[in-house]
Design an enzyme around this catalytic site. Structure first.
Site, PDB file in Angstrom:
ATOM      1  CG  ASP A 116       0.203 -11.714  32.555  1.00  0.00           C
ATOM      2  OD1 ASP A 116      -0.130 -10.848  31.734  1.00  0.00           O
ATOM      3  OD2 ASP A 116       1.349 -12.175  32.650  1.00  0.00           O
ATOM      4  CG  ASP A 393       4.171 -15.651  31.239  1.00  0.00           C
ATOM      5  OD1 ASP A 393       4.013 -15.019  30.172  1.00  0.00           O
ATOM      6  OD2 ASP A 393       3.305 -16.414  31.706  1.00  0.00           O
ATOM      7  CG  ASP A 397       4.759 -10.687  28.311  1.00  0.00           C
ATOM      8  OD1 ASP A 397       3.937 -10.050  27.619  1.00  0.00           O
ATOM      9  OD2 ASP A 397       4.512 -11.787  28.837  1.00  0.00           O
TER      10      ASP A 397
END
Length: 636
Positions: A116, A393, A397
């Site tokens: 990310d 997170d 996901d």
């Protein structure tokens, strides 16, 4: 309800994703099968030879079992587990909590990190720096002095479409919530926009699939709908734009160019719009089209200082970094270029239109990505034989985290993400992931060292028995002596390699645990050990003394070879510079124990040896250290 909810759909996807078998488990299974079948064949052959030569059945069976016991590296599972456990400890000290033990080594095999951007590569401390409204750009620091209707309404929209907390109590600010929404409240506070008793009558929560949220509040009997979201999404929802306090026909192409320009400067952009409606019988979903565009709020979320060095380390170590984010493509690309992440940029929409082969290579940034896109990216990379680590997170996901070779959850993430992951990064920092990969590579090297020491020494013990039966000689060591050697050397010598500081590796550990170099070592070290044992065996006057000398020769071979096995690439003298607190005590304890056994223990059928014999043992067994070091010199 149940499986039909969004949470239920995610749970089904997560269940469908099988946990991938780690490279270490695959390699250990493969190695275990090879060792098992090799020992089974040799032991059976040894038994048949003994029967053919007319040895008694009991003696032949016992010797064949002794061969198997000698050759089986029974200490290996315990040593590998200790290495992995110490790897977990070391990673925890660097703020990486490993949830599954084999994942420690898998980190060393990682070839691609899908990470990310926000909070991992960047600080996740956002600040609004620019406000664009009415075709004009304003610095966020002076918006409180600007009396322009569209500017104040842009800030107001950011205040209302917000779930964060930012208020002053007793001279102190109470702050809680998403950093992006906190930044919107901070800039609104600069403009004097404070808490009011707005009555929220309906809302559309933010969803990555629609890329906006909307909140409707009632003001004097009128429903005011405020929307916040991705620039291209909000602009598409608008038919007009507010300029100089009045709505005019929207120029979508111009506004998209402006958003692109801000994004190319590395800013994160949110667009805002509003629409008045009759409060009676109001339904918000009927009023999120033909809206009036208000403006942009542009934020900066600077990269972490340590991210620059971490990305550089990844390049040097042969690990490809891929940014996977929900941000605007231009914003993501600007941050990626600043950090040194290479490759083209694709959006989630592009991914949907392309085959796995098309987007699995040459892409460094995936922007405007949904969780289902992340899962597909992971699978596509795995098809290309990449070992993939992926960060996440959110609840969404979880499928990608479980499908990845290493799922890395953020410490600030959801419990669902943590449960699906193999490792949790406490500080949400990309540099911590890179540090964990370094530790994983050290673990792999330690396991290789243990194999490089254990297999030749066990192989030499087994070969001593097999060669005796094959050639028709007397056994140089007895089965009980083999059992003694295996027990004490595994405890006092083998465990010392667990504490060995490993040298850094500059490439992913994708190779076999047993490299060609280690296999060659196993062969010649085993043969040399057998020749040395027989040399001392035949130099003694009686069988008891001969076997005592042979037993101690094998033990001292293992001691001298341990000194060389501390570093498979560099010399013994280079290894001396790296401190190992266990190796000297282990060797000394082994020597003392063997001297005591040779002098006092009759149950091992041992007898005291002369000083001259001990000198011979040391001279012969030290050959393995000398030849190992010469082999290293030849390699370089």
């Amino acid at each position: 309800t149940g499986e039909r909810t969004e949470i239920g759909k995610i749970a089904r996807k997560t269940e469908k994703e099988r946990e991938t078998e780690t490279p270490l488990l695959k390699k250990m299974k493969k190695l275990g099968k090879r060792i098992f079948f090799a020992i089974l064949v040799v032991s059976t052959f040894n038994f048949l030879i003994g029967v053919y030569r007319g040895y008694s059945f009991d003696f032949t069976f016992l010797a064949s079992v002794g061969l198997a016991v000698a050759a089986i590296p029974e200490s290996l599972p315990a040593l590998v587990t200790m290495i992995l456990a110490m790897g977990v400890r070391d990673m925890a000290s660097r703020k990486a909590v490993v949830r599954r033990l084999p994942a420690v080594e898998t980190l060393g095999s990682v070839t691609t990190i899908c990470t990310d951007k926000t909070g991992t590569l960047t600080r996740n401390k956002m600040k609004v720096v620019k406000v664009f409204a009415g075709s004009k750009e304003y610095d966020a620091d002076v918006v409180g002095e600007v009396d322009v209707r569209e500017v104040r309404m842009t800030l107001l929209a950011g205040y209302i479409c917000n779930k964060a907390i930012y208020r002053e109590e007793d001279g102190e600010y109470i702050i809680s919530g998403d950093p992006m929404e906190i930044a919107l409240l901070e800039v609104a506070a600069k403009a004097g926009i404070r808490e009011r008793d707005w009555k929220t009558i309906d809302e559309i929560p933010f969803d990555p699939a629609i890329r906006f949220m909307a909140t409707a509040v009632e003001e004097d009997g009128i429903a005011m709908v405020y929307a916040k979201g991705a620039p291209e999404r909000i602009i598409a929802m608008c038919s007009h734009a507010m300029v100089k306090g009045k709505p005019i026909r929207i120029d979508a192409e111009y506004l998209n160019r402006v958003a692109e320009d801000f994004a190319s400067r590395g800013m994160r952009i949110l667009a805002f719009a509003y629409k008045p409606a009759d409060a009676e019988g109001f339904k918000i979903k009927e009023h999120v089209s033909d809206m009036i565009f208000l403006g942009f709020q542009c934020m900066i979320d600077p990269p972490r200082k340590e991210s620059y060095e971490a990305v550089k380390k990844c390049k040097e170590a042969g690990v490809r970094v891929v940014m996977v984010t929900g941000d605007h493509p231009a914003t993501a690309l600007a941050i990626a270029r600043e950090l040194g992440i290479e490759g083209k940029v694709l959006t989630g929409e592009d991914v949907e239109k392309m085959s796995d082969e098309e987007f699995a290579t040459g892409i460094g940034v995936f922007a405007r990505v949904l969780p289902e896109h992340k899962l597909r990216i992971v699978r596509a990379l795995q098809k290309r034989k990449e070992i993939v680590a992926v960060t996440g997170d959110g609840v969404n996901d979880a499928p990608a985290l479980k499908a990845a070779d290493i799922g890395v959850a953020m410490g600030s993430g959801t419990e669902v993400a943590k449960e699906a992951s193999d490792m949790v990064i406490i500080d949400d920092n990309f540099a911590t992931i890179v540090a964990a990969i370094e530790e994983g590579r050290k673990v792999f090297k330690k396991i290789q060292k243990v194999l490089a020491w254990t297999l030749p020494t066990n192989g030499g013990e087994g070969l001593a028995i097999f060669s005796a039966f094959l050639i028709g000689l007397a056994l140089p060591i007895l089965p009980i002596q083999i059992l003694w050697i295996n027990t004490v050397t595994a405890l006092l010598l083998g465990t010392t390699l667990v504490f060995e500081p490993a040298n850094e590796l500059k490439k992913p550990t994708k190779g076999e645990l047993l490299s060609r170099e280690i296999v060659v070592r196993i062969g010649w070290v085993s043969l040399l050990m057998v020749l040395g044992a027989y040399f001392l065996f035949f130099s003694q006057e009686n069988d008891v003394a001969a076997r005592t000398a042979a037993m101690n020769t094998i033990v001292f071979f293992e001691i001298f070879y341990l000194l060389s096995a501390r570093n498979l690439d560099k010399s013994f003298f280079a290894a001396l510079k790296r401190k190992n607190p266990a190796i000297l005590p282990g060797i000394l304890a082994m020597i003392v124990l063997q001297v005591i056994v040779a002098q006092t223990q009759t149950w091992l059928q041992a007898t005291p040896l002369s000083i001259f014999t001990w000198i011979e043992i040391l001279a012969v067994s030290s050959l393995v250290l000398i030849l190992s070091e010469l082999a290293k010199l030849k390699k370089f």
